[in-house]
Write a protein that holds these residues in place. Sequence first.
Motif, PDB file in Angstrom:
ATOM      1  N   LYS A  34       2.439  -9.704 -17.114  1.00 44.06           N
ATOM      2  CA  LYS A  34       2.561  -8.401 -15.685  1.00 44.06           C
ATOM      3  C   LYS A  34       1.834  -6.998 -15.873  1.00 44.06           C
ATOM      4  N   GLN A  35       0.689  -6.763 -16.734  1.00 41.47           N
ATOM      5  CA  GLN A  35      -0.112  -6.084 -16.802  1.00 41.47           C
ATOM      6  C   GLN A  35      -1.130  -6.067 -15.302  1.00 41.47           C
ATOM      7  N   GLU A  36      -0.931  -7.643 -15.552  1.00 50.37           N
ATOM      8  CA  GLU A  36      -2.082  -7.574 -14.316  1.00 50.37           C
ATOM      9  C   GLU A  36      -1.536  -7.459 -13.434  1.00 50.37           C
ATOM     10  N   PHE A  37      -0.338  -7.666 -12.893  1.00 49.63           N
ATOM     11  CA  PHE A  37      -0.022  -7.196 -11.988  1.00 49.63           C
ATOM     12  C   PHE A  37       0.602  -5.466 -10.476  1.00 49.63           C
ATOM     13  N   ILE A  38       0.065  -4.522 -12.251  1.00 52.34           N
ATOM     14  CA  ILE A  38       0.853  -3.207 -12.569  1.00 52.34           C
ATOM     15  C   ILE A  38      -0.872  -2.599 -11.590  1.00 52.34           C
ATOM     16  N   ALA A  39      -2.198  -3.837 -12.675  1.00 52.31           N
ATOM     17  CA  ALA A  39      -3.204  -3.338 -11.866  1.00 52.31           C
ATOM     18  C   ALA A  39      -3.692  -3.435 -10.954  1.00 52.31           C
ATOM     19  N   TYR A  40      -2.727  -4.814 -10.187  1.00 54.19           N
ATOM     20  CA  TYR A  40      -3.269  -4.306  -9.026  1.00 54.19           C
ATOM     21  C   TYR A  40      -2.743  -3.092  -7.900  1.00 54.19           C
ATOM     22  N   LEU A  41      -1.460  -3.121  -8.316  1.00 57.24           N
ATOM     23  CA  LEU A  41      -0.546  -1.844  -7.691  1.00 57.24           C
ATOM     24  C   LEU A  41      -1.193  -0.439  -7.509  1.00 57.24           C
ATOM     25  N   ARG A  42      -1.846  -0.235  -9.244  1.00 60.55           N
ATOM     26  CA  ARG A  42      -2.575   0.558  -9.537  1.00 60.55           C
ATOM     27  C   ARG A  42      -4.002   0.935  -7.995  1.00 60.55           C
ATOM     28  N   SER A  43      -4.526  -0.180  -8.058  1.00 58.81           N
ATOM     29  CA  SER A  43      -5.844  -0.463  -7.460  1.00 58.81           C
ATOM     30  C   SER A  43      -5.448  -0.190  -5.992  1.00 58.81           C
ATOM     31  N   SER A  44      -4.466  -0.875  -6.202  1.00 55.83           N
ATOM     32  CA  SER A  44      -4.387  -1.085  -4.030  1.00 55.83           C
ATOM     33  C   SER A  44      -4.205   0.282  -3.724  1.00 55.83           C
ATOM     34  N   LEU A  45      -2.771   1.259  -4.648  1.00 48.27           N
ATOM     35  CA  LEU A  45      -2.801   3.038  -4.422  1.00 48.27           C
ATOM     36  C   LEU A  45      -4.022   3.363  -4.464  1.00 48.27           C
ATOM     37  N   LYS A  46      -4.468   3.514  -5.118  1.00 51.63           N
ATOM     38  CA  LYS A  46      -6.296   4.328  -4.759  1.00 51.63           C
ATOM     39  C   LYS A  46      -7.188   3.916  -4.217  1.00 51.63           C
ATOM     40  N   GLN A  47      -6.887   2.849  -3.745  1.00 52.01           N
ATOM     41  CA  GLN A  47      -7.373   2.253  -2.421  1.00 52.01           C
ATOM     42  C   GLN A  47      -7.039   3.503  -0.928  1.00 52.01           C
ATOM     43  N   ARG A  48      -6.123   3.353  -1.387  1.00 56.31           N
ATOM     44  CA  ARG A  48      -4.905   3.805  -0.171  1.00 56.31           C
ATOM     45  C   ARG A  48      -4.861   5.852   0.443  1.00 56.31           C
ATOM     46  N   LEU A  49      -5.044   5.999  -1.332  1.00 56.44           N
ATOM     47  CA  LEU A  49      -5.330   7.300  -1.586  1.00 56.44           C
ATOM     48  C   LEU A  49      -6.278   7.875  -1.539  1.00 56.44           C
ATOM     49  N   ALA A  50      -7.963   7.665  -1.088  1.00 56.62           N
ATOM     50  CA  ALA A  50      -9.035   7.096  -1.916  1.00 56.62           C
ATOM     51  C   ALA A  50      -9.833   8.745  -1.224  1.00 56.62           C
ATOM     52  N   LYS A  51      -8.949   8.786   0.287  1.00 54.91           N
ATOM     53  CA  LYS A  51      -9.254  10.182   0.329  1.00 54.91           C
ATOM     54  C   LYS A  51      -9.048  11.765  -0.758  1.00 54.91           C
ATOM     55  N   LEU A  52      -8.529  11.352  -1.317  1.00 59.02           N
ATOM     56  CA  LEU A  52      -7.529  12.782  -1.802  1.00 59.02           C
ATOM     57  C   LEU A  52      -7.579  12.873  -3.113  1.00 59.02           C
ATOM     58  N   ASP A  53      -7.549  13.625  -3.456  1.00 62.56           N
ATOM     59  CA  ASP A  53      -8.165  14.226  -5.212  1.00 62.56           C
ATOM     60  C   ASP A  53      -6.445  13.397  -5.761  1.00 62.56           C
ATOM     61  N   PHE A  54      -5.887  13.257  -6.302  1.00 62.68           N
ATOM     62  CA  PHE A  54      -4.183  13.094  -7.483  1.00 62.68           C
ATOM     63  C   PHE A  54      -5.099  12.132  -8.838  1.00 62.68           C
TER      64      PHE A  54
END
Length: 392
Positions: free
Chosen positions: A23-43
């Motif tokens: 499960k943690q592997e899938f969460i890591a992929y989701l976290r990575s995907s979100l970070k890529q999509r919001l890369a231009k923002l501070d969050f």
Amino acid sequence: MGTILDRLYLLKLGEIHLKGENKQEFIAYLRSSLKQRLAKLDFRLDVRDGRFYLYAPAAEDAYVSAVLSRLPGINAWAHCYSCAKELDPISELASRLLAERLAVGATSFKIEARRSDKSFPLDSYGLAREVGHRLLEAHPSVRVDVHNPDTVINIEIRERSYLYCVSEPGVRGLPVGCAGRGLLLLSGGIDSPVAGFKMISRGLALEAAYFNAYPYTSQDAWNKVANLSAVLASYGGIIRLHTVPFTEVQLAIKKFGQESCSTLYLRAAMMMAADRLCKKHRLNCIVTGESMSQVASQTAENMRFSQSFTDMAVMRPLCGTDKEEIIKDARRIGSYDISILPYADCCVLFSPKFPVIKADFQRERAAFSRLGLETLVEQAVQATEIIDITAK
């Protein structure tokens, strides 16, 4: 001074919860995907107990909301508000949220409470009852409706209290990348972008191949495919578009092949090229927009023939889908209006009047072999132009 992260979003995971030890592997992929999509923002992103808490600048709310609505791996998201784990601030915040809903026409409400922190003095039912009572006193014109309320106020008691009203739907499915990376055969029609979207939502990162027949197809046709790639990029991240120059292959098929089999042979040649591209770029499967019996090349016999030119897995997510359902999905994901633009692709331009419907496998394999297309296909693959397409 750093950026003020004054907007909180609650992201609800779905299918990921069903996973076991990985499960943690899938969460890591989701976290990575979100970070890529919001890369231009501070969050800031906090992950706790199956929830993602995203803190971002309120000024970027429109952009963040658009990203969350198109992010595979989450079932729903909401604008969320936090306060101390005390009854007075919880009730005051709930009252403010209810007032906002009353201002847009709500007349009834329901409280749904979830107490994850068992040290909180009230249980879930007691909290819902007490807050509901206070809301009725503060807003005498409103009524409680536990069966069909106009608005639901959600209260979650964790390390702090979190409240939200309106949940927006997510893409659902699995986070991009967890299923590897595949190659979508992107024609510019209605079906292939929908097929790509469906595989993205199952966790497959995508690259795309477009078979160009210039000068028989126009620059407008390529622009159309690039714009469709941008739509897919809004769900799956950057789409690497491979433009394969296929004019010489098609002319050879037209000149030396049997006319009724020209589309069949073209599909086979495309599969040969896709096979080479996958192996060259280390992709794990081929994705097509084929739907059983929709056109002549998509019968069981003809798909068996074209697939025989690759040993890669071939994914056909639309194979059992009705055309009207495909169009409905195309409208929903935002590709339909682009797909219907009147710029013909190579398949349409070279279509025979009376195509073969059920290919004789051995006979057509032998006939295709005699065309000697391997060298032309390899030359096309080597001449392929690659460009990265991002969401607009």
